[in-house]
Design an enzyme around this catalytic site. Structure first.
Site, PDB file in Angstrom:
ATOM      1  N   ASN A   1       1.351   8.492   0.434  1.00  0.00           N
ATOM      2  CA  ASN A   1       1.995   9.725   0.295  1.00  0.00           C
ATOM      3  C   ASN A   1       3.208  10.068   1.280  1.00  0.00           C
ATOM      4  OD1 ASN A   1       0.630  11.415  -1.901  1.00  0.00           O
ATOM      5  ND2 ASN A   1      -1.022  11.109  -0.436  1.00  0.00           N
TER       6      ASN A   1
ATOM      7  N   VAL B   1       3.397   0.851   2.919  1.00  0.00           N
ATOM      8  CA  VAL B   1       3.278  -0.514   4.035  1.00  0.00           C
ATOM      9  C   VAL B   1       3.392  -1.462   3.030  1.00  0.00           C
ATOM     10  CG1 VAL B   1       1.608  -1.411   5.634  1.00  0.00           C
ATOM     11  CG2 VAL B   1       1.717   1.153   5.533  1.00  0.00           C
TER      12      VAL B   1
ATOM     13  N   ASP C   1      -6.757   3.284  -2.312  1.00  0.00           N
ATOM     14  CA  ASP C   1      -6.520   2.846  -0.884  1.00  0.00           C
ATOM     15  C   ASP C   1      -7.834   3.099  -0.105  1.00  0.00           C
ATOM     16  OD1 ASP C   1      -6.402   6.091  -1.568  1.00  0.00           O
ATOM     17  OD2 ASP C   1      -5.429   6.297   0.226  1.00  0.00           O
TER      18      ASP C   1
ATOM     19  N   ASP D   1       1.009  -1.393  -0.015  1.00  0.00           N
ATOM     20  CA  ASP D   1      -0.065  -0.004  -0.007  1.00  0.00           C
ATOM     21  C   ASP D   1       0.793   1.120  -0.148  1.00  0.00           C
ATOM     22  OD1 ASP D   1      -2.161   1.696   0.326  1.00  0.00           O
ATOM     23  OD2 ASP D   1      -1.916   1.648   2.469  1.00  0.00           O
TER      24      ASP D   1
ATOM     25  N   GLY E   1      -9.611   7.090  -5.246  1.00  0.00           N
ATOM     26  CA  GLY E   1      -8.195   6.415  -4.920  1.00  0.00           C
ATOM     27  C   GLY E   1      -8.257   5.015  -4.456  1.00  0.00           C
TER      28      GLY E   1
END
Length: 271
Positions: A9, A13, A113, A6, A111
């Site tokens: 910005n 991770v 995420d 992941d 996004g």
């Protein structure tokens, strides 16, 4: 084993899954100046220190909000498992392949995420209407109704971003630790900033959650009392002790959503 990445910005991770179990998790600074070989060297060193045999990694998946880092981490994944990773795209939110999706007439590019958060929250709450609150570089609230439709989201500067902006753009305000002050009556500069940011964001989150529940009822009929709220992100722990707005807290929500997306998409490809 699955290698899931992941890319945010501020931090990358990286997680190694053995089935649904997280074997190890690393947090590395996001740096677009680093090459794929440099990141590979970092990951291999971390894996060796953790006792992870990377030869057992069979697949990889990437979610990124930093386009410039997708290429380097594709190279990392190629080194680790010998093949290209599955790279999440915002178009998945419109594809109908996932248990949650944006409305068909939506032009919003979500996004990846946040899409992972929505998938993980949907799974966590067993298909109930929910709000996923992510305390990252940006503070985001992603809203999904009981039909699995992502109804919208809010985006605000994150807590760390707010503190950094104060310290960077003013002559006399310092960086301060993100801790709750004893009182909202800041008697020092440090306490004044903490009161404004930490307690201010408590109010922001509670207001947005309450308002979103009311607005969601208008468009989907989901009762506010039925809407679940999960918090995630590195800074969720700052507000967790101060509010009862959250039904659950899961610091691994995004990466769990990424794993769920991989399972869904690889299952479809194998059919």
């Amino acid at each position: 084993m699955l290698f899931a990445v992941d890319i945010g910005n501020s931090n990358v991770v990286a997680v190694v899954f053995d089935g649904d179990r997280i074997l190890v998790q690393w947090r590395i600074a996001s740096d677009v100046r680093r090459t794929g070989d440099e990141y590979t060297s970092i990951i291999l060193t971390l894996a060796r220190d953790a006792g992870i045999d990377v030869r057992n990694i069979e697949n990889a998946i990437i979610s990124s909000v930093v386009p410039a880092l997708i290429g380097p981490f594709v190279i990392v994944c190629q080194h680790l498992c010998g093949k290209n990773p599955f790279v999440m795209r915002s178009s998945l939110a419109l594809s109908g392949d996932l248990p949650v999706k944006l409305p068909e007439n939506s032009s919003h590019e979500m996004g990846t995420d946040l899409l992972c958060n929505a998938v993980a929250a949907w799974k966590l709450f067993g298909g109930k209407a929910n709000i996923a609150v992510d305390f990252g570089t940006a503070l985001t609230l992603t809203v999904t109704d009981s039909a699995g439709i992502i109804r919208g989201l809010t985006i605000s500067p994150g807590l760390g971003t707010a503190v950094k902006a104060l310290a960077t753009n003013t002559a006399q305000l310092p960086f301060v630790p993100l801790e709750a002050p004893a009182s909202s009556l800041g008697s020092t500069t440090k306490e004044a900033i903490q009161a404004g940011v930490v307690l201010g964001y408590k109010g922001l989150v509670e207001y947005l959650v309450a308002n979103i529940k009311e607005d969601l009822f208008k468009v989907s009929g989901d009762r506010p009392s039925d809407v679940k709220v999960v918090a995630t992100g590195g800074l969720n722990s700052v507000l967790k002790p101060l509010t009862d707005a959250f039904t659950n807290v899961d610091k691994n929500l995004t990466i769990k959503g990424l794993k769920a997306v991989f399972d869904i998409m690889s299952g479809r490809e194998n059919k």
